[in-house]
Scaffold this motif. Structure first.
Motif, PDB file in Angstrom:
ATOM      1  N   GLU A 177       9.659   4.484   0.142  1.00 53.41           N
ATOM      2  CA  GLU A 177       8.601   5.497   0.900  1.00 53.41           C
ATOM      3  C   GLU A 177       9.562   5.764   1.880  1.00 53.41           C
ATOM      4  O   GLU A 177       9.915   5.145   2.889  1.00 53.41           O
ATOM      5  N   PRO A 221       1.281  -3.314  -9.969  1.00 55.63           N
ATOM      6  CA  PRO A 221       2.311  -2.361  -9.879  1.00 55.63           C
ATOM      7  C   PRO A 221       2.052  -1.093 -10.278  1.00 55.63           C
ATOM      8  O   PRO A 221       1.529  -0.926 -11.842  1.00 55.63           O
ATOM      9  N   ASN A 222       1.327  -0.031  -9.596  1.00 53.68           N
ATOM     10  CA  ASN A 222       0.595   1.502 -10.083  1.00 53.68           C
ATOM     11  C   ASN A 222       1.061   1.977  -9.142  1.00 53.68           C
ATOM     12  O   ASN A 222       0.896   2.579  -7.896  1.00 53.68           O
ATOM     13  N   ALA A 223       2.679   3.054  -9.066  1.00 51.11           N
ATOM     14  CA  ALA A 223       3.039   3.830  -7.705  1.00 51.11           C
ATOM     15  C   ALA A 223       2.321   4.888  -8.110  1.00 51.11           C
ATOM     16  O   ALA A 223       2.080   6.061  -7.128  1.00 51.11           O
ATOM     17  N   GLN A 224       1.485   5.226  -9.220  1.00 50.76           N
ATOM     18  CA  GLN A 224       0.335   6.904  -9.413  1.00 50.76           C
ATOM     19  C   GLN A 224      -1.140   6.354  -8.943  1.00 50.76           C
ATOM     20  O   GLN A 224      -2.126   6.985  -9.706  1.00 50.76           O
ATOM     21  N   ILE A 225      -0.935   6.477  -7.687  1.00 47.56           N
ATOM     22  CA  ILE A 225      -2.539   6.290  -7.491  1.00 47.56           C
ATOM     23  C   ILE A 225      -2.633   7.058  -5.934  1.00 47.56           C
ATOM     24  O   ILE A 225      -1.466   7.487  -5.235  1.00 47.56           O
ATOM     25  N   ASN A 236       0.991  -1.023  -0.141  1.00 45.12           N
ATOM     26  CA  ASN A 236      -0.336   0.107   0.299  1.00 45.12           C
ATOM     27  C   ASN A 236       0.868   1.058  -0.012  1.00 45.12           C
ATOM     28  O   ASN A 236       2.097   0.455   0.841  1.00 45.12           O
ATOM     29  N   LYS A 237       0.345   2.120  -0.302  1.00 45.96           N
ATOM     30  CA  LYS A 237       0.914   3.621  -0.583  1.00 45.96           C
ATOM     31  C   LYS A 237       0.449   4.446   0.159  1.00 45.96           C
ATOM     32  O   LYS A 237       0.045   4.535   0.544  1.00 45.96           O
ATOM     33  N   ARG A 275      -3.784   0.618  -2.483  1.00 46.90           N
ATOM     34  CA  ARG A 275      -2.858  -0.601  -2.717  1.00 46.90           C
ATOM     35  C   ARG A 275      -2.330  -0.331  -4.293  1.00 46.90           C
ATOM     36  O   ARG A 275      -2.379   0.045  -4.630  1.00 46.90           O
ATOM     37  N   ALA A 276      -0.634  -0.302  -3.932  1.00 50.97           N
ATOM     38  CA  ALA A 276       0.529   0.186  -4.892  1.00 50.97           C
ATOM     39  C   ALA A 276       0.680  -1.341  -5.933  1.00 50.97           C
ATOM     40  O   ALA A 276       0.728  -1.431  -6.471  1.00 50.97           O
TER      41      ALA A 276
END
Length: 342
Positions: A302, A319-323, A273-274, A328-329
């Motif tokens: 992070e 995977p997706n950091a742009q959230i 999670n981000k 959830r990343a």
């Protein structure tokens, strides 16, 4: 609207010309199939001269830029309307988020596939188009499934943001007290699905909502990589199309044998999670889904804190950091052939 559909057999074009709403209508195709327009992007077919044994939801376009499943479903609708596909089963087609299909974007305000199972009504978040749409889609699926006590199936068709070491794969919703059926995995495998992820917790996805609320056999099915309209190689989905045709046009469920050597089972071992805005992965945006890492290998960081692989063979999916912070990343998965099935 239905008269236009019956003449042109292009439900996608009709939907995109009326992306927000359409008035309910119904008609009958050649005396044998009732067609009901429930809303923009929501179409139901019911065979009239046979007693259906399955209620099937085929959804696509939950993310507007995932075009291959939209094209596939539109082809199936064209075949039904033109009477080249005669139904034995009841089916609902959903083009999930028409404004984003028109915009060629994943979403407008929010990720629609994080707003089901009641999340659309979260009182702490302002309403928007996606939240209103999620509420309507949930109501339509409930109305469809509750019409009779038949087998309930929901295949929510997507394409992934990035390439994958398994080009087609499915996410199996969390069902701690009810193992997934070998019959369903065998069907999807015959349709070209190579890998299955067993989720580890409740989610707010469309397929999870159908699974937990209506006990449907439901899956999020990834059919390759995101491509614009006109650039999809639909020959790669020929097996999926053929199996769906059989599913819709025959009385019995397709007779296929579960072959464990033809597929890979994965267990989701954790979510990443981000928590902070500076969350970043330690790998390229081109890294395929299911890429494996060695224990201790750096995955992300992070706030100066390293996030590493917890075990050898741990693989990353979605995977997706742009959230937004708090979402959830990525999913971390490991292959597990011993996952119990029914």
């Amino acid at each position: 609207m239905l008269q236009q559909l019956l003449q042109q057999a292009n439900f996608l074009a009709l939907t995109l010309a009326n992306p927000v709403s359409m008035a309910a209508e119904q008609a009958v195709i050649a005396g044998h199939t009732r067609v009901e327009l429930w809303d923009s992007g929501v179409l139901v077919f019911t065979p009239l001269h046979t007693e259906a044994t399955r209620d099937i939801v085929l959804s696509s376009g939950i993310h507007g830029n995932e075009t291959a499943p939209i094209e596939l479903c539109n082809q199936l609708i064209q075949a039904i309307v033109s009477q080249n596909l005669l139904l034995q089963q009841r089916v609902m087609f959903i083009f999930g988020n028409p404004p984003t299909i028109n915009n060629h974007t994943r979403f407008v305000s929010e990720n629609l596939n994080r707003l089901f199972n009641g999340e659309h009504a979260n009182p702490h978040v302002a309403s928007n188009g996606e939240r209103l749409r999620a509420a309507r889609l949930e109501a339509y699926v409930e109305r469809f499934f509750m019409a009779a006590d038949r087998q309930r199936l929901h295949y929510d068709l997507h394409t992934a943001i990035r390439a994958s070491r398994h080009e087609r794969f499915a996410v199996c919703p969390y069902r701690p007290d009810k193992p997934h059926l070998k019959q369903q995995l065998a069907f999807l495998n015959a349709a070209g699905v190579e890998a299955f992820l067993m989720h580890h917790e409740p989610t707010t996805t469309f397929s999870y909502a159908s699974s937990t609320k209506y006990q449907a056999e439901a899956f999020t099915v990834e059919l390759g990589k995101v491509m614009p309209f006109g650039q999809n190689d639909l020959t790669k989905l020929a097996a999926m199309r053929q199996m769906l045709v059989v599913l819709l046009s025959e009385r019995e469920f397709p007779r296929v044998t579960y072959q464990p050597d033809k597929l890979v089972l994965y267990r989701v071992c954790r979510s990443l999670n981000k928590h902070y805005a500076d969350f970043a992965f330690n790998f390229s945006n081109e890294l395929p889904n299911f890429t494996q890492f060695a224990k201790g290998e750096l995955l992300a960081q992070e706030q100066g804190i390293a996030i590493t692989a917890a075990q050898d063979g741990e693989a990353i999916v979605f995977p997706n950091a742009q959230i937004p912070v708090g979402q959830r990343a990525a999913l971390c998965v490991v292959a597990d052939p011993a996952i119990p099935l029914a």
